[in-house]
Design a protein around this motif. Structure first.
Motif, PDB file in Angstrom:
ATOM      1  N   ILE A 114     -72.125 -18.699  21.385  1.00  0.00           N
ATOM      2  CA  ILE A 114     -72.476 -19.321  22.666  1.00  0.00           C
ATOM      3  C   ILE A 114     -71.572 -20.523  22.943  1.00  0.00           C
ATOM      4  N   ILE A 115     -71.338 -21.353  21.927  1.00  0.00           N
ATOM      5  CA  ILE A 115     -70.469 -22.526  22.100  1.00  0.00           C
ATOM      6  C   ILE A 115     -69.041 -22.089  22.415  1.00  0.00           C
ATOM      7  N   LEU A 116     -68.543 -21.057  21.722  1.00  0.00           N
ATOM      8  CA  LEU A 116     -67.196 -20.554  21.975  1.00  0.00           C
ATOM      9  C   LEU A 116     -67.062 -20.010  23.396  1.00  0.00           C
ATOM     10  N   ARG A 117     -68.081 -19.309  23.864  1.00  0.00           N
ATOM     11  CA  ARG A 117     -68.052 -18.810  25.251  1.00  0.00           C
ATOM     12  C   ARG A 117     -68.007 -19.958  26.249  1.00  0.00           C
ATOM     13  N   ALA A 118     -68.811 -20.992  26.002  1.00  0.00           N
ATOM     14  CA  ALA A 118     -68.828 -22.140  26.911  1.00  0.00           C
ATOM     15  C   ALA A 118     -67.470 -22.831  26.941  1.00  0.00           C
ATOM     16  N   VAL A 119     -66.851 -23.003  25.779  1.00  0.00           N
ATOM     17  CA  VAL A 119     -65.526 -23.649  25.717  1.00  0.00           C
ATOM     18  C   VAL A 119     -64.489 -22.789  26.432  1.00  0.00           C
ATOM     19  N   SER A 120     -64.549 -21.472  26.239  1.00  0.00           N
ATOM     20  CA  SER A 120     -63.557 -20.607  26.902  1.00  0.00           C
ATOM     21  C   SER A 120     -63.760 -20.598  28.415  1.00  0.00           C
ATOM     22  N   ILE A 121     -64.996 -20.650  28.879  1.00  0.00           N
ATOM     23  CA  ILE A 121     -65.240 -20.712  30.326  1.00  0.00           C
ATOM     24  C   ILE A 121     -64.703 -22.020  30.893  1.00  0.00           C
TER      25      ILE A 121
END
Length: 138
Positions: free
Chosen positions: A97-104
């Motif tokens: 979830i954190i990785l997705r937020a950073v990539s967005i």
């Protein structure tokens, strides 16, 4: 508790709810394999069952709700279960979830940067090219 009430109000449509983990539903084939019994009866077994039921009918007294015998007439379980629960997320799921937020955030900032560059900087480069052409002509 609501499912129990529904069972008492509509006993044919709503089965009595069992507490989770206390029953193990089986198909007819699974039951026959597990018990070794057959699901069919011979006519003699049916006749014996009917005869024994008829003799017990005289012994059994029908209880009525008018008798005010609620405890034995309507069985209630005081156990109430919450049907909906949130399972605890694993560390891998949280990191995903954190990785997705950073990539967005990275994609949005890169898009914003590209839009700003396309709007403001081409004008400057066009002006510089025009200024260079004018200077070369002179």
């Amino acid at each position: 508790l609501f499912a129990q009430w529904m069972h008492h109000a509509y006993p044919r449509e709503c089965p009595f709810p069992a507490v989770s983990g206390t029953t193990k539903p089986m198909s007819a084939a699974d039951w026959m394999n597990a018990t070794g019994n057959s699901a069919s009866l011979t006519q003699e077994e049916v006749d014996d069952f009917v005869k024994s039921a008829m003799t017990k009918m005289d012994e059994v007294q029908m209880k009525d709700l008018v008798d005010s015998d609620w405890e034995s007439t309507l069985p209630w379980l005081e156990d109430e279960e919450l049907v909906f629960s949130h399972p605890q997320a694993s560390l891998l799921e949280e990191l995903t979830i954190i990785l997705r937020a950073v990539s967005i955030i990275a994609v949005v900032s890169a898009t914003f940067n590209a839009v700003i560059s396309a709007v403001f900087f081409p004008r400057r480069t066009v002006r510089r090219d025009v200024d260079k052409k004018v200077a070369n002509k002179e």
